[in-house]
Structures are given as C-alpha cells and as structure tokens.
Design an enzyme around this catalytic site. Structure first.
Site, PDB file in Angstrom:
ATOM      1  N   ASP A  13       0.805  -1.220   0.000  1.00 46.06           N
ATOM      2  CA  ASP A  13       0.000   0.000   0.000  1.00 46.06           C
ATOM      3  C   ASP A  13       0.839   1.272   0.000  1.00 46.06           C
ATOM      4  O   ASP A  13       0.434   2.302   0.555  1.00 46.06           O
ATOM      5  CB  ASP A  13      -0.958   0.021   1.217  1.00 46.06           C
ATOM      6  CG  ASP A  13      -1.905  -1.168   1.207  1.00 46.06           C
ATOM      7  OD1 ASP A  13      -2.249  -1.636   0.103  1.00 46.06           O
ATOM      8  OD2 ASP A  13      -2.293  -1.623   2.297  1.00 46.06           O
ATOM      9  N   LYS A  16       1.682   2.296  -4.986  1.00 46.93           N
ATOM     10  CA  LYS A  16       2.231   1.757  -6.239  1.00 46.93           C
ATOM     11  C   LYS A  16       1.310   2.048  -7.420  1.00 46.93           C
ATOM     12  O   LYS A  16       1.771   2.415  -8.503  1.00 46.93           O
ATOM     13  CB  LYS A  16       2.443   0.231  -6.107  1.00 46.93           C
ATOM     14  CG  LYS A  16       3.428  -0.154  -5.001  1.00 46.93           C
ATOM     15  CD  LYS A  16       3.559  -1.657  -4.864  1.00 46.93           C
ATOM     16  CE  LYS A  16       2.318  -2.357  -4.347  1.00 46.93           C
ATOM     17  NZ  LYS A  16       1.940  -2.013  -2.980  1.00 46.93           N
ATOM     18  N   GLY A  40      -4.666  -4.285  -3.805  1.00 48.78           N
ATOM     19  CA  GLY A  40      -5.644  -3.232  -4.086  1.00 48.78           C
ATOM     20  C   GLY A  40      -4.861  -1.991  -4.443  1.00 48.78           C
ATOM     21  O   GLY A  40      -4.228  -1.387  -3.576  1.00 48.78           O
ATOM     22  N   HIS A  41      -4.824  -1.654  -5.733  1.00 50.40           N
ATOM     23  CA  HIS A  41      -4.027  -0.519  -6.196  1.00 50.40           C
ATOM     24  C   HIS A  41      -4.962   0.616  -6.628  1.00 50.40           C
ATOM     25  O   HIS A  41      -5.763   0.452  -7.547  1.00 50.40           O
ATOM     26  CB  HIS A  41      -3.128  -0.948  -7.361  1.00 50.40           C
ATOM     27  CG  HIS A  41      -2.107  -1.984  -6.965  1.00 50.40           C
ATOM     28  ND1 HIS A  41      -1.224  -2.547  -7.831  1.00 50.40           N
ATOM     29  CD2 HIS A  41      -1.837  -2.548  -5.753  1.00 50.40           C
ATOM     30  CE1 HIS A  41      -0.458  -3.417  -7.187  1.00 50.40           C
ATOM     31  NE2 HIS A  41      -0.812  -3.432  -5.920  1.00 50.40           N
ATOM     32  N   GLN A 223       1.899  -5.961  -3.260  1.00 51.49           N
ATOM     33  CA  GLN A 223       2.361  -6.067  -1.867  1.00 51.49           C
ATOM     34  C   GLN A 223       3.671  -5.276  -1.698  1.00 51.49           C
ATOM     35  O   GLN A 223       3.905  -4.346  -2.452  1.00 51.49           O
ATOM     36  CB  GLN A 223       2.537  -7.534  -1.439  1.00 51.49           C
ATOM     37  CG  GLN A 223       1.215  -8.304  -1.307  1.00 51.49           C
ATOM     38  CD  GLN A 223       0.664  -8.825  -2.618  1.00 51.49           C
ATOM     39  OE1 GLN A 223       1.363  -9.461  -3.381  1.00 51.49           O
ATOM     40  NE2 GLN A 223      -0.598  -8.566  -2.883  1.00 51.49           N
TER      41      GLN A 223
HETATM   42  P1  GDP Z   1      -0.894   0.418  -3.500  1.00 53.07           P
HETATM   43  O1  GDP Z   1      -1.478  -0.874  -3.047  1.00 53.07           O
HETATM   44  O2  GDP Z   1       0.581   0.486  -3.252  1.00 53.07           O
HETATM   45  O3  GDP Z   1      -1.245   0.763  -4.914  1.00 53.07           O
HETATM   46  O4  GDP Z   1      -1.524   1.552  -2.572  1.00 53.07           O
HETATM   47  P2  GDP Z   1      -3.088   1.690  -2.162  1.00 53.07           P
HETATM   48  O5  GDP Z   1      -3.823   2.174  -3.331  1.00 53.07           O
HETATM   49  O6  GDP Z   1      -3.563   0.468  -1.496  1.00 53.07           O
HETATM   50  O7  GDP Z   1      -2.976   2.782  -1.021  1.00 53.07           O
HETATM   51  C1  GDP Z   1      -2.382   4.017  -1.249  1.00 53.07           C
HETATM   52  C2  GDP Z   1      -3.420   5.102  -0.912  1.00 53.07           C
HETATM   53  O8  GDP Z   1      -2.781   6.338  -0.896  1.00 53.07           O
HETATM   54  C3  GDP Z   1      -4.521   5.222  -1.949  1.00 53.07           C
HETATM   55  O9  GDP Z   1      -5.677   5.652  -1.311  1.00 53.07           O
HETATM   56  C4  GDP Z   1      -3.976   6.290  -2.893  1.00 53.07           C
HETATM   57  O10 GDP Z   1      -5.012   6.970  -3.597  1.00 53.07           O
HETATM   58  C5  GDP Z   1      -3.326   7.183  -1.906  1.00 53.07           C
HETATM   59  N1  GDP Z   1      -2.164   7.952  -2.388  1.00 53.07           N
HETATM   60  C6  GDP Z   1      -1.132   7.578  -3.164  1.00 53.07           C
HETATM   61  N2  GDP Z   1      -0.197   8.543  -3.195  1.00 53.07           N
HETATM   62  C7  GDP Z   1      -0.680   9.553  -2.428  1.00 53.07           C
HETATM   63  C8  GDP Z   1      -0.153  10.816  -2.020  1.00 53.07           C
HETATM   64  O11 GDP Z   1       0.943  11.213  -2.374  1.00 53.07           O
HETATM   65  N3  GDP Z   1      -0.941  11.561  -1.195  1.00 53.07           N
HETATM   66  C9  GDP Z   1      -2.166  11.165  -0.777  1.00 53.07           C
HETATM   67  N4  GDP Z   1      -2.860  11.970  -0.001  1.00 53.07           N
HETATM   68  N5  GDP Z   1      -2.661   9.977  -1.107  1.00 53.07           N
HETATM   69  C10 GDP Z   1      -1.920   9.181  -1.912  1.00 53.07           C
HETATM   70  P1  IMO Z   2      -1.007  -4.137  -2.259  1.00 56.53           P
HETATM   71  O1  IMO Z   2      -0.569  -4.701  -3.584  1.00 56.53           O
HETATM   72  C1  IMO Z   2      -0.956  -4.554   2.037  1.00 56.53           C
HETATM   73  C2  IMO Z   2      -1.014  -8.601   3.651  1.00 56.53           C
HETATM   74  C3  IMO Z   2      -2.241  -9.036   4.430  1.00 56.53           C
HETATM   75  C4  IMO Z   2      -1.600  -9.980   5.425  1.00 56.53           C
HETATM   76  C5  IMO Z   2      -0.520 -10.655   4.592  1.00 56.53           C
HETATM   77  C6  IMO Z   2      -0.944 -12.001   4.009  1.00 56.53           C
HETATM   78  O2  IMO Z   2      -2.295  -3.422  -2.310  1.00 56.53           O
HETATM   79  O3  IMO Z   2       0.102  -3.371  -1.633  1.00 56.53           O
HETATM   80  P2  IMO Z   2      -2.538 -12.692   2.020  1.00 56.53           P
HETATM   81  O4  IMO Z   2      -4.010 -12.455   1.819  1.00 56.53           O
HETATM   82  O5  IMO Z   2      -1.660 -12.192   0.936  1.00 56.53           O
HETATM   83  O6  IMO Z   2      -2.239 -14.129   2.360  1.00 56.53           O
HETATM   84  O7  IMO Z   2      -2.190 -11.878   3.363  1.00 56.53           O
HETATM   85  O8  IMO Z   2      -0.220  -9.766   3.541  1.00 56.53           O
HETATM   86  N1  IMO Z   2      -1.280  -8.112   2.293  1.00 56.53           N
HETATM   87  C7  IMO Z   2      -1.212  -6.814   1.950  1.00 56.53           C
HETATM   88  N2  IMO Z   2      -0.994  -5.718   2.700  1.00 56.53           N
HETATM   89  N3  IMO Z   2      -1.088  -4.436   0.714  1.00 56.53           N
HETATM   90  C8  IMO Z   2      -1.294  -5.522  -0.057  1.00 56.53           C
HETATM   91  O9  IMO Z   2      -1.306  -5.459  -1.398  1.00 56.53           O
HETATM   92  C9  IMO Z   2      -1.406  -6.782   0.558  1.00 56.53           C
HETATM   93  N4  IMO Z   2      -1.617  -8.043   0.122  1.00 56.53           N
HETATM   94  C10 IMO Z   2      -1.530  -8.836   1.186  1.00 56.53           C
HETATM   95  O10 IMO Z   2      -2.873  -7.945   5.052  1.00 56.53           O
HETATM   96  O11 IMO Z   2      -0.950  -9.243   6.430  1.00 56.53           O
HETATM   97 MG    MG Z   3      -2.994  -1.563  -1.776  1.00 54.68          MG
END
Ligand code: GDP
Ligand code: IMO
Ligand code: MG
Length: 422
Positions: A13, A16, A40-41, A223
């Site tokens: 998270d 990415k 979840g991106h 991840q």
């Molecule tokens: P990912 O799994 O690495 O793609 O990240 P996620 O989407 O799960 O979580 C990142 C969160 O931060 C999302 O809600 C993005 O919209 C948000 N985000 C990404 N970069 C920024 C930033 O620079 N500032 C803010 N406020 N939100 C950001």
């Molecule tokens: P993105 O791509 C954050 C975490 C779960 C748990 C561990 C194992 O959005 O960054 P799993 O269901 O893979 O067996 O869970 O890994 N986890 C993540 N945490 N971002 C993710 O993906 C994750 N995918 C799995 O919360 O701790």
């Molecule tokens: Mg994510």
C-alpha cells in the site's frame, strides 16, 4: 528504452498504483508478475477513483497493453467481476489485456482453507486478506494446482476439479467447515473461463516479441518487500516473491532485460494484518485515520501506522537493487511536528543496522529515532521541488539518503498531477 520494475519498499500500500499510473504515460506494456486479488491498487483518474486488484493499473490509459503474468494467482470469477465492473464505468478492456495460460487458479476451497487456518490460529493468525492466496500458492508449490490452461479445456478441467474438490472437501469437513458444491464451482468456473478465453495466451512469447520490437515494459509489483515470502517478516507475509526477482520468475523476462528498479515508499509506514511494525505509533495512526486516510483498498481494514523506518527501507534497497525512489503521501505529514525517523533498532543493548530475520526478535526491537521539524503547511498543490517548504524538501531528501537510492519522484496527493518529477 528502459524496462522498469516497480516494487513496494515497505509493507504494501505504498501508493504503487498511483505511481504506475504516472509512469504508464511513458511505457507500452504494464505487467503484473505476482500476487492475486489480495492487492488493491488505487488510481485516481479524471476525478474518479478506481481500485485495481488483478488487472494492471495501466488499464486506465488508452493504447497501453496490460499483461497478467504466469506468477499471478487468479480467481477467474473475481477477474470477470473486475473486468465487468471496469467496463461499466467506461474502461475499455479487449485486445489491451492478456492473461498467462500458466497462471494458477484460486478456487473457492482455497478461500475456505485460508479462512479456516486464520480462525484456528486465533491470536497467532496472519491477518490475511482471506482471498485464498496462501493455499493457492501452496498447491502451486506442491504441484497439484490448476492453471488457466486447464480452465480452457472444459472436460479436462471438470475431471481435475472433481478430484481436487473431493480432496479439499474432506479436509474442510475434518476442520469442521462446510463442504463446497462441486457442481456450482464447476459451472461458475467454466462460465468464467469462457469469458476469459479471448484474453489467454502464452504471455512469455508475447513479452519477448515486444522486447525485440523495443517496447518499454513496466513491471507492477504487488504487496511490498516485507511481505515477501523469503525476505519478509515471516510468517507474517504473503505467499509470493514481492521483491524485484519476482518480476523475472513471474513473467519469463530474464534479469538482463531489466533496466531499473524503482522503489515506492510512503513518507511514513503502514501495515495491514498482523506481524511486527517496529515504528508503530498510535499517535500518528490516530491522526491519519481522523483525516480519513489509511483504510485498506481491498478489505477496508484500518491500516496500522508508524514513523518512517529507514532500517527497513535500506534493507529493501539491498534486496531489490533499488536505483530510484518515489516517496508518496508526503502530504500526510503536513500537520505533524516534530516528525520522527527510525535510523537503527536497539535489541538487547545492541544497535542493529538491519532488521533481524526472526519475527520474535523483530518484535522486541526498539526504534532509535532522529527528529525532524515539521513544515506545518499544505504541500498538496506543489508542482515542483521548489514549491515545497524547505523542511519538507529536507525531510524527503533525508529519508531517500537514509534509504540509499536516488530520489526521482515525490507524490503529494492521490491524483496524477500531484506528482513532482525530479
Ligand atoms: P498500492 O497498493 O501500493 O497501490 O496503494 P493503495 O492504493 O492500497 O494505497 C495508497 C493510498 O494512498 C490510496 O488511497 C492512494 O489513492 C493514496 N495515495 C497515493 N499517493 C498519495 C499521495 O501522495 N498523497 C495522498 N494523499 N494519497 C496518496
Ligand atoms: P497491495 O498490492 C498490504 C497482507 C495481508 C496480510 C498478509 C498475508 O495493495 O500493496 P494474504 O491475503 O496475501 O495471504 O495476506 O499480507 N497483504 C497486503 N498488505 N497491501 C497488499 O497489497 C497486501 N496483500 C496482502 O494484510 O498481512
Ligand atoms: Mg494496496
């Protein structure tokens, strides 16, 4: 032409999806190489929010190819839902998506076993996303998994599925869980298979031809480094190689074709699920949650939050060979003063520069902090480095320096335009 591996340098998270969206402007192909719909991106485009789980984040950009590589585990029903959901909101999905015929399938018994194992672990649970990821990769390693290619041969699939269902239903029954209907799974999966058939191909051959034509590939890591099955905080990890090497094994593109590794890291640290997080601090978590930030994109769970951990990110630079860094969510610290950064761990009177491999030791590590002055100004509208307050600039440069790679991007908001390219 540069082929770029993008990895999360922390616990997932990191933002990415947002950085992939920015970089896709200059790429031809975006490829996922590992993980499944545990990812979840988030991408914000034209004011709309999209959360991608299995489909590469490049899908929102017209004219870009997206590939789901052999290293990904696919729940076909979830993938069809994701495709249909995106189409409903106007995203074009057709010839721009390819799915590897070697990718393994996630079946309902994997999800049920994931759920059962978590329940039975009680306090020792991993805190998985319950998407069946661990059991699916388990079958892959045990050489008993079903793959996309099987799904496209209905008779063969039905036969293999029947045997797998018999075996897994007896395990579920022994665990006291309800068995799963073979007829329903067979029906649902064959129907999903027919919908996915046009996308399925030998993606290794596709990617190699693209490389010969000089196309530029972006490898979208899922991840993060410390969730890697080998290098993460085992056993509190996911079941794939989330680090740079996974981009090669999960796509069939050899290491010498990779030109750079870009590490994405938040300006602080977050983690979802169990396992240690040395810099965790309820104060920063409370503040970010009060701002409505840091809730999981896949499960909606509140993310645990802590200060930036340079011990972890420095180690991530080593494992992944990170050349360049993108810092995200710098704006999350706009109101924080002072800001702490962990530069070492203390364990039993010793100072550690790298994280211990053992989870029991990591949990006892005490962070050693440096303090930085906050900037107490909004950074969200910054377009270039000089727009940032000096304290914010100094902070970003310092955490990149401690991480040990060149800072090339700073993100100050979720939208594409809120990105400083250095
Ligand atoms: P990912 O799994 O690495 O793609 O990240 P996620 O989407 O799960 O979580 C990142 C969160 O931060 C999302 O809600 C993005 O919209 C948000 N985000 C990404 N970069 C920024 C930033 O620079 N500032 C803010 N406020 N939100 C950001
Ligand atoms: P993105 O791509 C954050 C975490 C779960 C748990 C561990 C194992 O959005 O960054 P799993 O269901 O893979 O067996 O869970 O890994 N986890 C993540 N945490 N971002 C993710 O993906 C994750 N995918 C799995 O919360 O701790
Ligand atoms: Mg994510």
């Amino acid at each position: 032409m540069a082929n770029t591996i993008l990895v999360g340098a922390q616990w997932g998270d990191e933002g990415k999806g947002k950085i992939i969206d920015v970089l896709t402007g200059n790429a031809d192909i975006v490829v996922r190489s590992q993980g499944g719909n545990n990812a979840g991106h988030t991408v914000i485009q034209g004011g709309k929010k999209y959360v991608l789980h299995l489909i590469p984040s490049g899908i929102l950009r017209r004219g870009k190819m997206c590939v789901i590589g052999n290293g990904v585990v696919i729940d076909p029903v979830a993938l069809v839902d994701e495709i249909e959901g995106l189409r409903k909101v106007g995203v074009r999905i057709g010839k721009n998506l390819l799915i590897s015929d070697c990718a393994h399938l996630v079946l309902p018994y994997h999800r049920a076993l994931d759920e059962q194992r978590e329940q039975r672990q009680g306090h020792a649970k991993i805190g998985t996303t319950k998407r069946g990821i661990g059991p699916a990769y388990g079958d892959k390693a045990a050489r008993t998994g079903l793959r996309m290619a099987d799904l496209l041969q209905p008779e063969l699939f039905t036969k293999k599925l029947e045997a797998k269902m018999r075996e897994n239903n007896s395990i579920l029954k022994a665990l006291g869980a309800r068995p799963i209907s073979f007829a329903k799974v067979n029906r649902d999966f064959l129907a999903a298979g027919e919908k996915l058939r046009p996308f399925v191909a030998n993606t290794v051959v596709y990617l190699h031809r693209a490389l010969q034509q000089g196309k530029e590939i972006l490898f979208e890591g899922a991840q993060g480094t410390f969730l890697d099955i080998d290098h993460g905080t085992y056993p509190y990890v996911t079941s794939s190689n989330t680090t740079a090497g996974g981009a090669c094994t999960g796509t069939g593109v050899p290491p010498h074709r990779m030109d750079r590794v870009l590490g994405v890291m938040k300006a602080y640290t977050t983690r979802v699920g169990e396992g240690s997080l040395p810099t965790e601090d309820p104060a920063i978590a409370g503040m970010l949650h009060d701002m409505g930030r840091e809730f999981g994109a896949t499960t909606g769970r509140a993310r645990r939050c802590g200060w930036f951990d340079a011990v972890a990110t420095r180690y991530a630079t080593m494992i992944n060979g990170i050349d360049e860094l993108a810092i995200t969510n710098l704006d999350g610290l706009d109101t924080v003063d002072p800001i702490k950064v962990c530069v070492a761990y203390k364990l039993d009177g010793k100072t550690l520069e790298v994280p211990p491999s053992d989870a029991a030791q990591l949990i006892r590590c005490q962070p050693v902090y440096l303090e930085f002055p906050g900037w107490k100004k909004s950074t969200e509208k910054a377009k270039k480095l000089s727009d940032l307050p000096k304290a914010a600039r100094d902070y970003a440069k310092k955490i990149a320096e401690l991480t040990g790679a060149r800072l090339s991007m700073i993100s100050v908001g979720p939208a594409r335009g809120q990105t400083l390219i250095l």
